[in-house]
Scaffold this motif. Structure first.
Motif, PDB file in Angstrom:
ATOM      1  N   GLU A 120       0.841  -1.205   0.000  1.00  0.00           N
ATOM      2  CA  GLU A 120       0.000   0.000   0.000  1.00  0.00           C
ATOM      3  C   GLU A 120       0.873   1.251   0.000  1.00  0.00           C
ATOM      4  N   LYS A 121       1.939   1.239   0.798  1.00  0.00           N
ATOM      5  CA  LYS A 121       2.868   2.373   0.853  1.00  0.00           C
ATOM      6  C   LYS A 121       3.589   2.542  -0.481  1.00  0.00           C
ATOM      7  N   ILE A 122       4.001   1.403  -1.071  1.00  0.00           N
ATOM      8  CA  ILE A 122       4.700   1.452  -2.356  1.00  0.00           C
ATOM      9  C   ILE A 122       3.806   2.062  -3.436  1.00  0.00           C
ATOM     10  N   GLN A 123       2.553   1.605  -3.487  1.00  0.00           N
ATOM     11  CA  GLN A 123       1.621   2.107  -4.495  1.00  0.00           C
ATOM     12  C   GLN A 123       1.301   3.587  -4.269  1.00  0.00           C
ATOM     13  N   ALA A 124       1.249   4.001  -3.005  1.00  0.00           N
ATOM     14  CA  ALA A 124       0.993   5.409  -2.689  1.00  0.00           C
ATOM     15  C   ALA A 124       2.163   6.273  -3.153  1.00  0.00           C
ATOM     16  N   GLN A 125       3.381   5.772  -2.978  1.00  0.00           N
ATOM     17  CA  GLN A 125       4.570   6.498  -3.422  1.00  0.00           C
ATOM     18  C   GLN A 125       4.614   6.600  -4.946  1.00  0.00           C
ATOM     19  N   VAL A 126       4.257   5.483  -5.608  1.00  0.00           N
ATOM     20  CA  VAL A 126       4.228   5.466  -7.073  1.00  0.00           C
ATOM     21  C   VAL A 126       3.201   6.472  -7.592  1.00  0.00           C
ATOM     22  N   ALA A 127       2.035   6.496  -6.961  1.00  0.00           N
ATOM     23  CA  ALA A 127       0.969   7.422  -7.369  1.00  0.00           C
ATOM     24  C   ALA A 127       1.399   8.874  -7.153  1.00  0.00           C
ATOM     25  N   GLU A 128       2.105   9.111  -6.051  1.00  0.00           N
ATOM     26  CA  GLU A 128       2.579  10.457  -5.742  1.00  0.00           C
ATOM     27  C   GLU A 128       3.603  10.923  -6.776  1.00  0.00           C
TER      28      GLU A 128
END
Length: 202
Positions: free
Chosen positions: A183-191
């Motif tokens: 979830e953190k990885i995907q949030a960073q990618v989205a950011e």
């Protein structure tokens, strides 16, 4: 807005979900059998020290393996959820995205290790109801992680079911942590993706 699935679509969704769960449980089951037929099998010796090392060490290694599998399953399932959410937002015709199959759900964290324990559950129930050489052999060589801990103490075999907690609890813990990490990885990618879009607009 998603319409209600037809009976045929529900059947297809069930089959895909079942396949996904069985695949997720396959490797943990193999590792369970390997540990039982190697390390934990030393619990069948007469040396108490060797018995304790084999049982405790074997079950600790089993717990660690299930935690790792759980973390991987949780990360993979959340990644699939994130990807399918994107597809659904674009009105994709991908059936698996529409049915939400293979996506993260806490109950799957419990279901996957329970499926891997089904052979032990069946063998143990049969051996309790009708003791036989085949079931005892299989319990020793394939399910030693649950068979040996209380065997020498002469405790009734029905208590062996308590040891199912080991693979289930560790897999669930790993499943949740794997999801959180992804979830953190995907949030960073989205950011990062959003920042790049802003730069291109300027």
């Amino acid at each position: 807005m998603q319409t209600e699935l037809t009976p045929q679509e529900k059947r297809q969704k069930f089959l895909w979900e079942a396949r996904d769960l069985i695949i997720g449980a396959a490797l943990p089951f193999v590792i369970m059998c390997i540990f039982s037929s190697t390390i934990i099998l030393f619990a069948d010796t007469d040396d108490l020290a060797v018995q304790l090392i084999a049982i405790i060490g074997g079950d600790i290694l089993l717990a660690a393996a299930y935690f790792i599998f759980g973390r991987q399953n949780g990360a993979t399932a959340y990644r699939k959820y994130y990807l399918n959410e994107t597809k659904r937002a674009l009105n994709s015709s991908d059936k698996k995205a529409i049915y939400k199959t293979g996506e993260y759900a806490l109950w799957k964290g419990f279901a996957i290790p329970l499926i891997s324990c089904v052979p032990f559950i069946i063998l143990q129930i049969i051996n309790i109801c009708a003791p036989n050489t085949f079931c005892e052999f299989m319990l020793r060589y394939a399910c030693g992680w649950a068979y040996f801990p209380l065997h020498a103490a002469g405790v009734h075999e029905a208590v062996n079911f308590v040891f199912i907690v080991i693979p289930v609890a560790t897999h669930v813990a790993g499943y949740i942590l794997g999801m959180k990490k992804e979830e953190k990885i995907q949030a960073q990618v989205a950011e990062e993706s959003a920042k790049l879009k802003k730069k291109h607009k300027k």
